[in-house]
Design a protein around this motif. Structure first.
Motif, mmCIF file in Angstrom:
data_model
loop_
_atom_site.group_PDB
_atom_site.id
_atom_site.type_symbol
_atom_site.label_atom_id
_atom_site.label_comp_id
_atom_site.label_asym_id
_atom_site.label_seq_id
_atom_site.Cartn_x
_atom_site.Cartn_y
_atom_site.Cartn_z
ATOM 1 N N ILE A 1 -16.518 9.911 4.816
ATOM 2 C CA ILE A 1 -15.838 9.385 3.635
ATOM 3 C C ILE A 1 -14.323 9.535 3.786
ATOM 4 O O ILE A 1 -13.554 8.624 3.451
ATOM 5 N N VAL A 2 -13.884 10.698 4.281
ATOM 6 C CA VAL A 2 -12.455 10.933 4.498
ATOM 7 C C VAL A 2 -11.885 9.872 5.435
ATOM 8 O O VAL A 2 -10.820 9.282 5.169
ATOM 9 N N GLY A 3 -12.584 9.616 6.541
ATOM 10 C CA GLY A 3 -12.111 8.615 7.487
ATOM 11 C C GLY A 3 -12.122 7.214 6.904
ATOM 12 O O GLY A 3 -11.175 6.431 7.099
ATOM 13 N N TYR A 4 -13.176 6.867 6.177
ATOM 14 C CA TYR A 4 -13.284 5.527 5.590
ATOM 15 C C TYR A 4 -12.190 5.306 4.553
ATOM 16 O O TYR A 4 -11.535 4.264 4.536
ATOM 17 N N SER A 5 -12.018 6.276 3.670
ATOM 18 C CA SER A 5 -11.007 6.154 2.623
ATOM 19 C C SER A 5 -9.610 6.049 3.224
ATOM 20 O O SER A 5 -8.785 5.245 2.775
ATOM 21 N N MET A 6 -9.340 6.858 4.240
ATOM 22 C CA MET A 6 -8.025 6.810 4.888
ATOM 23 C C MET A 6 -7.792 5.453 5.548
ATOM 24 O O MET A 6 -6.681 4.894 5.486
ATOM 25 N N ASN A 7 -8.820 4.889 6.164
ATOM 26 C CA ASN A 7 -8.681 3.585 6.801
ATOM 27 C C ASN A 7 -8.303 2.522 5.773
ATOM 28 O O ASN A 7 -7.400 1.702 5.998
ATOM 29 N N ASP A 8 -8.988 2.524 4.628
ATOM 30 C CA ASP A 8 -8.658 1.575 3.561
ATOM 31 C C ASP A 8 -7.218 1.755 3.089
ATOM 32 O O ASP A 8 -6.480 0.775 2.884
ATOM 33 N N THR A 9 -6.829 3.011 2.904
ATOM 34 C CA THR A 9 -5.487 3.298 2.397
ATOM 35 C C THR A 9 -4.415 2.876 3.394
ATOM 36 O O THR A 9 -3.381 2.311 3.013
ATOM 37 N N VAL A 10 -4.647 3.135 4.668
ATOM 38 C CA VAL A 10 -3.662 2.787 5.697
ATOM 39 C C VAL A 10 -3.469 1.277 5.775
ATOM 40 O O VAL A 10 -2.345 0.792 5.983
ATOM 41 N N VAL A 11 -4.546 0.510 5.620
ATOM 42 C CA VAL A 11 -4.418 -0.954 5.653
ATOM 43 C C VAL A 11 -3.470 -1.424 4.548
ATOM 44 O O VAL A 11 -2.581 -2.254 4.774
ATOM 45 N N VAL A 12 -3.655 -0.895 3.334
ATOM 46 C CA VAL A 12 -2.778 -1.271 2.225
ATOM 47 C C VAL A 12 -1.355 -0.788 2.489
ATOM 48 O O VAL A 12 -0.378 -1.529 2.282
ATOM 49 N N TYR A 13 -1.214 0.453 2.941
ATOM 50 C CA TYR A 13 0.122 1.009 3.192
ATOM 51 C C TYR A 13 0.864 0.230 4.281
ATOM 52 O O TYR A 13 2.085 0.070 4.210
ATOM 53 N N ASP A 14 0.140 -0.220 5.279
ATOM 54 C CA ASP A 14 0.788 -0.985 6.352
ATOM 55 C C ASP A 14 1.345 -2.291 5.801
ATOM 56 O O ASP A 14 2.454 -2.715 6.164
ATOM 57 N N ARG A 15 0.584 -2.918 4.891
ATOM 58 C CA ARG A 15 1.075 -4.148 4.284
ATOM 59 C C ARG A 15 2.248 -3.859 3.346
ATOM 60 O O ARG A 15 3.193 -4.640 3.246
ATOM 61 N N VAL A 16 2.212 -2.732 2.663
ATOM 62 C CA VAL A 16 3.340 -2.324 1.820
ATOM 63 C C VAL A 16 4.595 -2.189 2.662
ATOM 64 O O VAL A 16 5.680 -2.666 2.296
ATOM 65 N N ARG A 17 4.484 -1.540 3.814
ATOM 66 C CA ARG A 17 5.656 -1.352 4.669
ATOM 67 C C ARG A 17 6.192 -2.694 5.168
ATOM 68 O O ARG A 17 7.405 -2.908 5.229
ATOM 69 N N GLU A 18 5.296 -3.622 5.521
ATOM 70 C CA GLU A 18 5.734 -4.948 5.953
ATOM 71 C C GLU A 18 6.513 -5.655 4.847
ATOM 72 O O GLU A 18 7.559 -6.255 5.076
ATOM 73 N N ASN A 19 5.950 -5.567 3.645
ATOM 74 C CA ASN A 19 6.588 -6.257 2.522
ATOM 75 C C ASN A 19 7.892 -5.593 2.108
ATOM 76 O O ASN A 19 8.785 -6.255 1.562
ATOM 77 N N LEU A 20 8.021 -4.293 2.344
ATOM 78 C CA LEU A 20 9.298 -3.628 2.077
ATOM 79 C C LEU A 20 10.390 -4.185 2.987
ATOM 80 O O LEU A 20 11.568 -4.244 2.604
ATOM 81 N N ARG A 21 10.028 -4.605 4.182
ATOM 82 C CA ARG A 21 10.994 -5.212 5.096
ATOM 83 C C ARG A 21 11.329 -6.641 4.673
ATOM 84 O O ARG A 21 12.462 -7.096 4.789
ATOM 85 N N LYS A 22 10.314 -7.366 4.169
ATOM 86 C CA LYS A 22 10.489 -8.779 3.842
ATOM 87 C C LYS A 22 11.170 -8.984 2.490
ATOM 88 O O LYS A 22 11.987 -9.890 2.336
ATOM 89 N N TYR A 23 10.804 -8.159 1.516
ATOM 90 C CA TYR A 23 11.313 -8.357 0.151
ATOM 91 C C TYR A 23 12.096 -7.122 -0.273
ATOM 92 O O TYR A 23 11.613 -6.286 -1.031
ATOM 93 N N LYS A 24 13.327 -7.040 0.184
ATOM 94 C CA LYS A 24 14.115 -5.829 -0.044
ATOM 95 C C LYS A 24 14.629 -5.719 -1.479
ATOM 96 O O LYS A 24 15.034 -4.632 -1.895
ATOM 97 N N LYS A 25 14.598 -6.815 -2.225
ATOM 98 C CA LYS A 25 15.097 -6.781 -3.602
ATOM 99 C C LYS A 25 13.960 -6.837 -4.632
ATOM 100 O O LYS A 25 14.208 -6.678 -5.821
ATOM 101 N N LYS A 26 12.733 -7.065 -4.182
ATOM 102 C CA LYS A 26 11.608 -7.196 -5.105
ATOM 103 C C LYS A 26 11.305 -5.846 -5.741
ATOM 104 O O LYS A 26 11.271 -4.828 -5.045
#
Length: 338
Positions: free
Chosen positions: A226-251
């Motif tokens: 469960i720890v591994g599964y939950s972390m995998n889900d969270t990392v996928v979202v966080y990775d997209r958050v980091r991408e969008n922080l680069r793309k939308y710096k004023k959002k």
């Protein structure tokens, strides 16, 4: 024709409901802690010590007769669970008797039938003696055709070591993930991910305290999964958050988080649903031995999916994140996936 559980263009404002989600999670966490503190976990033989015997017979086995026969041995209240054989030709039961105390030692160690199995450790010898009496009672009750499929003896020393090893394994797994996320992202992401993991593990312990399902080594394995599964889900979202922080710096950060969750929502839901389909089939068809493990996994997938959307991501709003990431990826580059 493609099956789509979630449309590609969802625009759900997840962060607007973060206060409700936090209150809901806080209530569940408080209830889980209270249940574990008051009810405790129904620790199995792995953690409490004792004996487990699995028997099968060509004829149907009367559960009540088995319970009365083993209960009359003076070894405490036995746990008797009915199981089905894989080929369906034999019926079976699993009988568990918890660890015997010192008051039973003198009586049990006079049992000459189990003296050959006695060890130098008196406590271990008592458990072997209890195993011998349980087997003898089952043999007398069921007669010819009985087969002893599995026998387990866990002494107090081993059970104590297993408890420490199980706790250590979960803590180490969470700790190493905290370090990895910290290095891979930023400390805010690490704290958010670990809080979400602690949320998932605590709720899982709470539901086991509520349902009284036996808590044993396979459940520890389920917790780690469960720890591994939950972390995998969270990392996928966080990775997209980091991408969008680069793309939308004023959002605004809340809008950016909603965008990131919606962009990964299809992947998250599809992964969870397909995993649940396999787990439900295993829960229904896997038999009594696997039921506790699969129940923990089913609960963990549901809670892990919830926490990655409604706990881990909104926590970034409270913790704050760095907005000046390195330059945006080259135009046309593919988004990160997992």
């Amino acid at each position: 024709m493609k099956l789509k559980l979630i449309p590609d263009d969802t625009n759900i404002a997840f962060t607007k409901g973060r206060l409700i989600a936090f209150i809901f999670s806080a209530v569940l966490l408080a209830a889980s802690v209270a249940l574990v503190a008051i009810n405790g976990l129904n620790l199995g033989v792995d953690f409490k010590g004792g004996v487990t015997v699995e028997v099968s017979h060509t004829n149907p086995i009367n559960i009540q007769s088995v319970r009365e026969a083993v209960g009359g041995l003076g070894l405490g209240e036995p746990q008797v669970q009915e199981i089905d054989s894989l080929d369906g030709t034999r019926s079976g039961v699993v009988v568990t008797v918890q660890q015997q105390d010192e008051e039973m030692a003198a009586d049990l160690l006079t049992d000459t039938d189990t003296a050959v199995q006695a060890t130098d450790d008196k406590a271990e010898s008592v458990q072997f003696a209890a195993l011998g009496r349980v087997k003898a009672a089952l043999q007398t009750l069921l007669g010819d055709g009985v087969a002893f499929e599995r026998e387990e003896v866990v002494g107090p020393t081993v059970s104590g070591e297993l408890i420490r090893a199980g706790i250590t394994a979960v803590i180490l797994a969470i700790g190493m993930m905290l370090i990895y996320i910290w290095l891979r992202f930023e400390w805010q992401f690490s704290v958010g991910a670990i809080l979400a993991l602690a949320h998932d593990v605590t709720l899982t312990l709470g539901v086991f305290a509520l349902t009284r399902i036996e808590f044993n080594l396979p459940i520890i394995a389920a917790l780690l999964t469960i720890v591994g599964y939950s972390m995998n889900d969270t990392v996928v979202v966080y990775d997209r958050v980091r991408e969008n922080l680069r793309k939308y710096k004023k959002k605004p950060l809340a809008e950016l988080l909603d965008l990131s969750i919606n962009e990964t929502l299809t992947r998250t839901v599809m992964t969870s649903v397909t995993t649940l389909l396999a787990l439900i089939a295993l829960y229904v068809l896997g038999g009594e031995v696997l039921r506790g493990f699969t129940f923990a996994m089913i609960w963990g997938v549901v809670v892990g999916t919830y926490s990655s959307i409604f706990v881990a991501s909104p926590l970034l709003l409270l913790l704050g994140v760095k907005r000046d990431w390195s330059k945006a990826p080259a135009e046309g580059s593919a988004p990160a996936t997992a």
